[in-house]
Design a protein around this motif. Sequence first.
Motif, PDB file in Angstrom:
ATOM      1  N   PRO A 176     -91.268 -32.531  75.362  1.00  0.00           N
ATOM      2  CA  PRO A 176     -91.925 -32.427  74.058  1.00  0.00           C
ATOM      3  C   PRO A 176     -91.291 -31.402  73.113  1.00  0.00           C
ATOM      4  O   PRO A 176     -91.095 -31.694  71.921  1.00  0.00           O
ATOM      5  CB  PRO A 176     -93.367 -32.049  74.424  1.00  0.00           C
ATOM      6  CG  PRO A 176     -93.560 -32.667  75.779  1.00  0.00           C
ATOM      7  CD  PRO A 176     -92.247 -32.536  76.469  1.00  0.00           C
ATOM      8  N   ASP A 177     -90.964 -30.213  73.610  1.00  0.00           N
ATOM      9  CA  ASP A 177     -90.340 -29.204  72.745  1.00  0.00           C
ATOM     10  C   ASP A 177     -88.999 -29.691  72.205  1.00  0.00           C
ATOM     11  O   ASP A 177     -88.669 -29.488  71.030  1.00  0.00           O
ATOM     12  CB  ASP A 177     -90.138 -27.890  73.509  1.00  0.00           C
ATOM     13  CG  ASP A 177     -91.439 -27.121  73.690  1.00  0.00           C
ATOM     14  OD1 ASP A 177     -92.367 -27.353  72.892  1.00  0.00           O
ATOM     15  OD2 ASP A 177     -91.522 -26.305  74.628  1.00  0.00           O
ATOM     16  N   GLU A 223     -87.716 -30.515  68.342  1.00  0.00           N
ATOM     17  CA  GLU A 223     -86.507 -29.894  67.779  1.00  0.00           C
ATOM     18  C   GLU A 223     -85.560 -30.953  67.219  1.00  0.00           C
ATOM     19  O   GLU A 223     -84.993 -30.796  66.125  1.00  0.00           O
ATOM     20  CB  GLU A 223     -85.795 -29.076  68.853  1.00  0.00           C
ATOM     21  CG  GLU A 223     -84.543 -28.378  68.351  1.00  0.00           C
ATOM     22  CD  GLU A 223     -83.840 -27.595  69.438  1.00  0.00           C
ATOM     23  OE1 GLU A 223     -82.931 -26.806  69.097  1.00  0.00           O
ATOM     24  OE2 GLU A 223     -84.179 -27.764  70.630  1.00  0.00           O
ATOM     25  N   LEU A 224     -85.354 -32.039  67.961  1.00  0.00           N
ATOM     26  CA  LEU A 224     -84.482 -33.123  67.501  1.00  0.00           C
ATOM     27  C   LEU A 224     -84.985 -33.702  66.182  1.00  0.00           C
ATOM     28  O   LEU A 224     -84.207 -33.910  65.238  1.00  0.00           O
ATOM     29  CB  LEU A 224     -84.406 -34.219  68.566  1.00  0.00           C
ATOM     30  CG  LEU A 224     -83.715 -35.520  68.157  1.00  0.00           C
ATOM     31  CD1 LEU A 224     -82.245 -35.276  67.852  1.00  0.00           C
ATOM     32  CD2 LEU A 224     -83.872 -36.584  69.241  1.00  0.00           C
ATOM     33  N   LEU A 225     -86.272 -33.981  66.103  1.00  0.00           N
ATOM     34  CA  LEU A 225     -86.836 -34.571  64.889  1.00  0.00           C
ATOM     35  C   LEU A 225     -86.707 -33.625  63.701  1.00  0.00           C
ATOM     36  O   LEU A 225     -86.452 -34.062  62.571  1.00  0.00           O
ATOM     37  CB  LEU A 225     -88.299 -34.947  65.122  1.00  0.00           C
ATOM     38  CG  LEU A 225     -88.545 -36.015  66.215  1.00  0.00           C
ATOM     39  CD1 LEU A 225     -90.031 -36.217  66.434  1.00  0.00           C
ATOM     40  CD2 LEU A 225     -87.879 -37.335  65.831  1.00  0.00           C
ATOM     41  N   CYS A 226     -86.861 -32.332  63.942  1.00  0.00           N
ATOM     42  CA  CYS A 226     -86.669 -31.344  62.870  1.00  0.00           C
ATOM     43  C   CYS A 226     -85.223 -31.359  62.380  1.00  0.00           C
ATOM     44  O   CYS A 226     -84.963 -31.342  61.167  1.00  0.00           O
ATOM     45  CB  CYS A 226     -87.037 -29.945  63.356  1.00  0.00           C
ATOM     46  SG  CYS A 226     -88.803 -29.603  63.359  1.00  0.00           S
ATOM     47  N   ALA A 257     -85.377 -44.449  62.998  1.00  0.00           N
ATOM     48  CA  ALA A 257     -85.090 -44.913  64.362  1.00  0.00           C
ATOM     49  C   ALA A 257     -86.178 -44.585  65.378  1.00  0.00           C
ATOM     50  O   ALA A 257     -86.589 -45.460  66.154  1.00  0.00           O
ATOM     51  CB  ALA A 257     -83.738 -44.350  64.819  1.00  0.00           C
ATOM     52  N   PRO A 258     -86.691 -43.340  65.447  1.00  0.00           N
ATOM     53  CA  PRO A 258     -87.696 -43.059  66.485  1.00  0.00           C
ATOM     54  C   PRO A 258     -89.003 -43.810  66.295  1.00  0.00           C
ATOM     55  O   PRO A 258     -89.715 -44.061  67.265  1.00  0.00           O
ATOM     56  CB  PRO A 258     -87.907 -41.536  66.372  1.00  0.00           C
ATOM     57  CG  PRO A 258     -87.292 -41.116  65.097  1.00  0.00           C
ATOM     58  CD  PRO A 258     -86.294 -42.140  64.713  1.00  0.00           C
ATOM     59  N   GLN A 272     -95.205 -28.980  65.083  1.00  0.00           N
ATOM     60  CA  GLN A 272     -95.422 -27.848  65.981  1.00  0.00           C
ATOM     61  C   GLN A 272     -94.134 -27.056  66.197  1.00  0.00           C
ATOM     62  O   GLN A 272     -94.147 -25.822  66.204  1.00  0.00           O
ATOM     63  CB  GLN A 272     -95.969 -28.352  67.321  1.00  0.00           C
ATOM     64  CG  GLN A 272     -96.512 -27.247  68.206  1.00  0.00           C
ATOM     65  CD  GLN A 272     -97.246 -27.794  69.408  1.00  0.00           C
ATOM     66  OE1 GLN A 272     -96.610 -28.299  70.321  1.00  0.00           O
ATOM     67  NE2 GLN A 272     -98.574 -27.694  69.415  1.00  0.00           N
ATOM     68  N   HIS A 273     -93.012 -27.778  66.346  1.00  0.00           N
ATOM     69  CA  HIS A 273     -91.730 -27.066  66.546  1.00  0.00           C
ATOM     70  C   HIS A 273     -91.373 -26.270  65.290  1.00  0.00           C
ATOM     71  O   HIS A 273     -90.906 -25.128  65.394  1.00  0.00           O
ATOM     72  CB  HIS A 273     -90.624 -28.040  66.870  1.00  0.00           C
ATOM     73  CG  HIS A 273     -89.282 -27.376  67.041  1.00  0.00           C
ATOM     74  ND1 HIS A 273     -88.918 -26.723  68.186  1.00  0.00           N
ATOM     75  CD2 HIS A 273     -88.230 -27.229  66.173  1.00  0.00           C
ATOM     76  CE1 HIS A 273     -87.711 -26.213  68.038  1.00  0.00           C
ATOM     77  NE2 HIS A 273     -87.266 -26.515  66.837  1.00  0.00           N
TER      78      HIS A 273
END
Length: 454
Positions: free
Chosen positions: A245-246, A250-253, A273-274, A448-449
């Motif tokens: 999850p963390d 981070e990837l999405l940010c 894409a996601p 959240q990240h």
Amino acid sequence: MSLTEDIPKKEKVARRVEFHDTFLKSLKVDAKPGKKPGAKEVRYTDVRVSGLTLAVIPASKNKPGLKRWYFRYKYAGKASMITLGEYPTVTLADARERARQAQKDLDQGINPSQKKRLEREALEKGSATFQSDAEQWLDDRTVNWEASHAKRNRARLENNIFPVLGMKSFNDLKLDDFSNAFKPIIARGSLETAQRICAMCIEILGFASRRGHLENANIIFALQQYKKKELPRPKRRGLPTITEPDDVGELLCKIQEAEGRQTYPVALALQLAPYVALRPSELVGGKWEEINLNKAEWYICEDRMKMGFDHVIPLPHQAVELIKRLKAFSGNGKLMFPSSGRGRGEHITTAALIMAIRRMKYQPGEFVTHGFRSMFSTIMNGNKTHEIKDKGFDLPPFDRDLIEIQLAHSEKDKIRKAYNRRDPYVRVHERRNMLQTYADLLDHLRTQHRGQVK
């Protein structure tokens, strides 16, 4: 006229210029009025393509003037050149392409002069070569292939097989010839590529046999056995993905923050894409005719789907907002993700998405764009539910068949597959709820990240 010439000791000095048609047409080969024919030959070399030379040969008493292309090179320390044809029969573009191909042969350790001699001998004998039939086989097959797939397969043969055995007559081919061709591919670790190329070679041999060019068909069986028993197979492993999850947050940010550093279609494709969990090729090839924003769905016909059946993606509201932004950019055209560098009518490539991911400092073994599908499958199958709950999000369980339907996977049971004609709208309301839940989870992890970083 010979196909190759040794460079004389007192070599004519060639003038370096940038070739273009206006310049080439301006070069005179006829004798000037009042002057005797037979003026000296003049040579020019192209500043853009190394070795490409044009000889301007004036008219003589018995011969008309002409402009002849050459490719000049060194092989084993000896200067040589081969003829490439005469201008304008052979255009500038053709001459440059032939010179580049000759340079590729040199890079592979092949003497262009020797290659040309073998081609001439094969032609004189009337015998088909592996390359001649392979190119015909490619032409026949590419009618049913996507352009990118056809280009990739042609390049595999041109770069790996043709330099080694392309000019050999079919009846001179031995298994050792193929084995020698595959050794460099195996040595560099491209085992899957080796398997694919070997499969193509087997098909080409069968094609040649049907055309009557292959007298001894035993070579087909021998190559089949070589592929099955001797050619190394790649170890099967899943494509790299991110599921913690963390790390997902981070990837999405990073994807969102990199928008200004990518072309707009690439940036929006990565953000979309996601949410849709499509295969990368299915994503980048998106067409506006497939999108229905009123129904919030993306309908893709079978000819664009790997598994060969129509597929519907019920779009979560996050995907709808991204598509609306994209529509303002490319909605007047046919393609959702048009390319600015590949020419009009072409979409961005899957490689462009990979390059964007690499610029975010993700290495090949860490994440690829196909990993968005594995991320979706891993999380929605409940493998990270406990960790996600610790992040403040309750993820309900979802039926595994529902997940497989959304991923557009085919039936593993052959009998069931034969009788099951999948409706693209099967369980669409359940899938819409599932995708919206997943999209909300992704937003939660990204938010959240971002808060943790601040």
